[in-house]
Design a protein around this motif. Structure first.
Motif, short mmCIF file in Angstrom:
data_model
loop_
_atom_site.label_atom_id
_atom_site.label_comp_id
_atom_site.label_asym_id
_atom_site.label_seq_id
_atom_site.Cartn_x
_atom_site.Cartn_y
_atom_site.Cartn_z
N HIS A 31 0.82 -1.21 0.00
CA HIS A 31 0.00 0.00 0.00
C HIS A 31 0.86 1.27 0.00
O HIS A 31 0.39 2.32 -0.43
CB HIS A 31 -0.91 0.02 1.22
CG HIS A 31 -2.06 -0.93 1.11
ND1 HIS A 31 -2.90 -1.19 2.15
CD2 HIS A 31 -2.51 -1.67 0.06
CE1 HIS A 31 -3.83 -2.06 1.78
NE2 HIS A 31 -3.60 -2.37 0.52
N ALA A 32 2.08 1.17 0.53
CA ALA A 32 2.99 2.31 0.55
C ALA A 32 4.41 1.80 0.46
O ALA A 32 4.72 0.68 0.90
CB ALA A 32 2.79 3.15 1.81
N VAL A 33 5.28 2.61 -0.11
CA VAL A 33 6.70 2.26 -0.26
C VAL A 33 7.53 3.26 0.55
O VAL A 33 7.34 4.46 0.43
CB VAL A 33 7.13 2.28 -1.74
CG1 VAL A 33 8.64 2.14 -1.87
CG2 VAL A 33 6.41 1.18 -2.51
N ILE A 34 8.44 2.72 1.37
CA ILE A 34 9.37 3.55 2.12
C ILE A 34 10.75 3.41 1.48
O ILE A 34 11.37 2.35 1.55
CB ILE A 34 9.46 3.14 3.60
CG1 ILE A 34 8.08 3.18 4.26
CG2 ILE A 34 10.43 4.05 4.35
CD1 ILE A 34 8.08 2.66 5.70
N VAL A 35 11.22 4.48 0.85
CA VAL A 35 12.58 4.48 0.31
C VAL A 35 13.52 4.82 1.46
O VAL A 35 13.39 5.86 2.09
CB VAL A 35 12.71 5.50 -0.83
CG1 VAL A 35 14.14 5.52 -1.35
CG2 VAL A 35 11.74 5.15 -1.97
N ILE A 220 0.24 -10.95 2.55
CA ILE A 220 -0.14 -11.56 3.82
C ILE A 220 -0.57 -10.47 4.81
O ILE A 220 -1.59 -10.59 5.50
CB ILE A 220 1.01 -12.40 4.40
CG1 ILE A 220 1.31 -13.59 3.47
CG2 ILE A 220 0.70 -12.89 5.82
CD1 ILE A 220 2.52 -14.41 3.89
N VAL A 221 0.21 -9.40 4.87
CA VAL A 221 -0.11 -8.30 5.78
C VAL A 221 -1.44 -7.65 5.38
O VAL A 221 -2.30 -7.39 6.22
CB VAL A 221 1.03 -7.26 5.79
CG1 VAL A 221 0.61 -6.00 6.52
CG2 VAL A 221 2.28 -7.86 6.44
N ASN A 222 -1.61 -7.39 4.09
CA ASN A 222 -2.87 -6.78 3.64
C ASN A 222 -4.07 -7.63 4.02
O ASN A 222 -5.10 -7.12 4.48
CB ASN A 222 -2.84 -6.58 2.12
CG ASN A 222 -1.85 -5.53 1.68
OD1 ASN A 222 -1.42 -4.70 2.47
ND2 ASN A 222 -1.47 -5.57 0.41
N GLY A 223 -3.93 -8.94 3.81
CA GLY A 223 -5.04 -9.84 4.11
C GLY A 223 -5.37 -9.88 5.59
O GLY A 223 -6.54 -9.89 5.98
N ALA A 224 -4.33 -9.85 6.43
CA ALA A 224 -4.57 -9.93 7.87
C ALA A 224 -5.24 -8.67 8.40
O ALA A 224 -6.02 -8.74 9.36
CB ALA A 224 -3.24 -10.17 8.61
N PHE A 225 -4.96 -7.54 7.80
CA PHE A 225 -5.54 -6.28 8.26
C PHE A 225 -6.84 -5.92 7.53
O PHE A 225 -7.42 -4.87 7.80
CB PHE A 225 -4.54 -5.14 8.11
CG PHE A 225 -3.52 -5.08 9.20
CD1 PHE A 225 -3.83 -4.55 10.44
CD2 PHE A 225 -2.24 -5.58 9.00
CE1 PHE A 225 -2.88 -4.50 11.46
CE2 PHE A 225 -1.29 -5.54 10.01
CZ PHE A 225 -1.61 -5.00 11.24
N THR A 226 -7.27 -6.79 6.62
CA THR A 226 -8.52 -6.55 5.89
C THR A 226 -9.60 -7.48 6.41
O THR A 226 -9.38 -8.69 6.51
CB THR A 226 -8.32 -6.78 4.39
OG1 THR A 226 -7.30 -5.89 3.90
CG2 THR A 226 -9.61 -6.52 3.62
N PRO A 227 -10.77 -6.97 6.78
CA PRO A 227 -11.85 -7.84 7.26
C PRO A 227 -12.22 -8.91 6.23
O PRO A 227 -12.20 -8.66 5.03
CB PRO A 227 -13.01 -6.86 7.47
CG PRO A 227 -12.37 -5.53 7.63
CD PRO A 227 -11.15 -5.55 6.77
#
Length: 297
Positions: A31-35, A220-227
């Protein structure tokens, strides 16, 4: 101050001296990129990394990335911070954040600030950091924090201490009215099951996302934080049932009152928002918004 990346669930690090990886990161499910100009770059490569990042972002002003600069006391800080003027920079990640370092950032740029709390001082001053002008979201650096506190995270006591830090960061963020914080990275790239467990734990602790060090972690992170579908279905049905109800009411054997409706509304909001991509839409009106305004908690 707000940022389009504030609702991000997964935040993927990219080393600043590997600017060729930035397009791949932007095209990933992150969802976001940290350079990263700090930990991922050795001292002898700092200047080259900054030049690489500047060249890429000047050529791609449409990109929206967060930039982790070096610590305010380092010799690279001022030159790093000069990149904040580039249109592609959506926020500055400030390592080892303290009110002093945030003030130094705020005095030199008007870019949204993402403090990275990773020291004992940062935890103690989390309420002050969360309310600092320009701060949009807190990141918790669990690995460096464990080092600063001399925690043994292989034992339950160490984990419990980090959970106390999580509570302090979550409560400070909520009290300040900013987005729920982002938890630290999970270092084992080959243990998807443990990553899912860690992400689920962070969500249960009130976090809204997690930092990632590899693109394969982001889904995996997106799925865990998405209902999931059942949670979304429940939220939609209970909010629909609440329409026209003057107060508490019974729904499927459960007593529904304002806190339950707030939880349902938050759940749908989390499901609807997908930073950097087209949001899902729901035509269902939210009674909480109508009753208390969009900032109801």
């Amino acid at each position: 101050m707000t940022s389009p990346l504030s609702p991000a669930k997964s935040l993927l690090f990219v080393p600043g001296d590997r600017s060729d990886r930035i397009p791949k990161a932007l095209d990933s499910t992150a969802h976001a990129v940290i350079v990263d100009l700090e930990d991922a770059v050795t001292p002898q490569c700092k200047d080259d990394a900054r030049h690489q990042v500047a060249a890429f972002l000047q050529a791609h002003p449409e990109a929206r990335v967060l930039l982790r600069v070096n610590a305010s006391e380092s010799p690279w800080f001022e030159d790093d911070l000069a990149l904040a003027a580039l249109p592609a920079i959506a926020g500055i990640v400030v390592p080892k954040a303290s009110p002093t370092s945030l003030l130094q950032v705020a005095q030199n740029c008007q870019t949204p600030i993402w403090p990275l709390i990773e020291t004992a001082e940062g935890i103690q001053r989390a309420p002050e950091i969360s309310r600092f002008p320009g701060v949009v979201r807190i990141l918790l650096g669990t690995i460096d924090l464990a080092l600063d506190l001399d925690l043994d995270v292989t034992r339950p006591g160490g984990h419990n201490m980090l959970d106390i830090a999580r509570f302090q960061v979550v409560s400070a963020s909520i009290a300040a009215g900013i987005a729920p914080p982002v938890d630290g990275v999970f270092p084992d790239l080959d243990d998807a099951d443990s990553l899912l467990a860690a992400t689920s734990h962070a969500k249960a602790c009130g976090f809204g996302g997690m930092m990632c060090i590899h693109p394969k972690q982001t889904s995996i992170v997106n799925g865990a934080f998405t209902p999931d579908d059942s949670q979304v279905d429940w939220a939609q049905r209970v909010l629909k049932a609440a329409q026209g109800q003057p107060g508490a009411f019974k729904f499927e054997g459960q007593m529904i009152d304002s806190p339950v409706l707030v939880r349902a509304a938050r759940l749908l909001e989390s499901w609807n928002v997908r930073p950097g991509r087209s949001p899902k839409r729901s035509s269902l009106p939210c009674p909480i918004t109508a009753q208390k305004g969009e900032n109801a908690k």
